[in-house]
Structures are given as C-alpha cells and as structure tokens.
Design a protein around this motif. Structure first.
Motif, short mmCIF file in Angstrom:
data_model
loop_
_atom_site.label_atom_id
_atom_site.label_comp_id
_atom_site.label_asym_id
_atom_site.label_seq_id
_atom_site.Cartn_x
_atom_site.Cartn_y
_atom_site.Cartn_z
N ALA A 47 59.13 56.67 5.61
CA ALA A 47 58.18 57.32 4.72
C ALA A 47 58.19 56.62 3.37
N ILE A 48 57.09 56.78 2.64
CA ILE A 48 56.94 56.11 1.35
C ILE A 48 56.18 57.02 0.41
N SER A 54 59.72 55.28 -3.83
CA SER A 54 60.72 55.80 -2.89
C SER A 54 60.34 55.50 -1.46
N THR A 55 61.31 55.01 -0.71
CA THR A 55 61.13 54.78 0.71
C THR A 55 62.33 55.34 1.47
N TYR A 56 62.09 55.80 2.67
CA TYR A 56 63.15 56.36 3.50
C TYR A 56 62.98 55.84 4.92
N TYR A 57 64.11 55.62 5.58
CA TYR A 57 64.11 55.10 6.94
C TYR A 57 65.11 55.87 7.80
N SER A 68 55.36 49.88 3.65
CA SER A 68 54.71 49.55 2.38
C SER A 68 53.30 50.13 2.40
N ARG A 69 52.65 50.11 1.25
CA ARG A 69 51.29 50.64 1.17
C ARG A 69 50.51 49.91 0.10
N ASP A 70 49.20 49.89 0.28
CA ASP A 70 48.28 49.32 -0.69
C ASP A 70 47.30 50.44 -1.03
N ASN A 71 47.51 51.11 -2.15
CA ASN A 71 46.67 52.25 -2.49
C ASN A 71 45.23 51.85 -2.81
N ALA A 72 45.04 50.65 -3.26
CA ALA A 72 43.67 50.19 -3.53
C ALA A 72 42.85 50.12 -2.25
N CYS A 93 50.85 57.25 12.42
CA CYS A 93 50.76 57.30 10.96
C CYS A 93 50.53 58.75 10.55
N ALA A 94 51.13 59.17 9.45
CA ALA A 94 50.95 60.53 8.97
C ALA A 94 50.85 60.53 7.45
N ALA A 95 50.19 61.55 6.93
CA ALA A 95 50.01 61.63 5.47
C ALA A 95 50.09 63.07 5.01
N ARG A 96 50.52 63.24 3.76
CA ARG A 96 50.64 64.57 3.18
C ARG A 96 49.77 64.69 1.94
N ASN A 97 49.40 65.92 1.65
CA ASN A 97 48.63 66.21 0.42
C ASN A 97 49.54 66.46 -0.77
N THR A 98 50.84 66.37 -0.56
CA THR A 98 51.78 66.61 -1.65
C THR A 98 52.65 65.37 -1.83
N PRO A 99 53.22 65.21 -3.04
CA PRO A 99 53.99 63.99 -3.32
C PRO A 99 55.43 64.01 -2.82
N THR A 100 55.89 65.10 -2.25
CA THR A 100 57.28 65.17 -1.81
C THR A 100 57.49 64.39 -0.52
N ILE A 101 58.60 63.68 -0.47
CA ILE A 101 58.97 62.95 0.73
C ILE A 101 59.43 63.94 1.80
#
Length: 120
Positions: A47-48, A54-57, A68-72, A93-101
C-alpha cells in the motif's frame, strides 16, 4: 465512483520481473495491491499513501516488490522483481477515499484483477 483498471499481468519464469499498472478514473487517497491465489483468501501485498511518503509491504515481498504512484496520471504501479512461483495469483488494485493506510481489505474501490503466473 472511481473505476480501477489493472494491466501488466502475464506469464513469467521464476526470477523474472513484471510491472503492474492500475489506472484510476479519478482521484483517490491510499492505494494498494492485493492478490488472491487459487483456493486462498485475498491477501494484502502493498500500500502507498497519496503523497507516496508512506509505503507498506507484506513480509514475503519486501525487497522484491516496489509500489509507486503517479498522481498526475492517476496511476498506481507495482514493480515485481525476482518473482517466485508462490507469487502466482490474480493481483487486484484497490483504493480508499481516506488517507489512512490499511492493510486489510477495507478499501472503497477495486479493480477486476490481472493474472500473474510464475513458472518454476
């Protein structure tokens, strides 16, 4: 509603590399990769955070995989090196609407998955 589309899976020999990509249709915060092998539950891979600070494995991929990610470009990546037969799975791939890892499956959006097969 954000749509996620993974790509980059395939068949590779043990020791080889693959790069997965996940294109998001909109902005998201924390993003992650999960995988599900045949007959097993879906498990956390990496996760990133939104700013990549912050990254976690999961332990089994540390030192071999890089998230990694490219927000642009609203795109998430997973560089997978030194692949092992045990890495064979469908990768999501998964995504959240909140900034918490989060290393659990509590994500708001999921892609359809891309299959990775590692031959011995």
């Amino acid at each position: 509603q954000v749509q996620l589309v993974e790509s980059g899976g395939g068949l590779v020999q043990a020791g080889g590399s693959l790069r997965l990509s996940c294109a998001a249709s909109g902005r998201t915060f924390t993003m992650g990769w999960f995988r599900q092998a045949p007959g097993k539950v879906r498990e956390f891979v990496a996760a990133i955070s939104w700013g990549s600070r912050s990254t976690y494995y999961t332990d089994s991929v540390k030192g071999r995989f890089t998230i990694s990610r490219d927000n642009a470009k609203n795109t998430l990546y997973l560089q997978m090196n030194r692949l092992e037969p045990e890495d064979t799975a469908v990768y999501y791939c998964a995504a959240r609407n909140t900034p918490t890892i989060d290393t659990t499956t509590h994500y708001d959006y999921w892609g359809q998955g891309t299959r990775v097969t590692v031959s011995s």
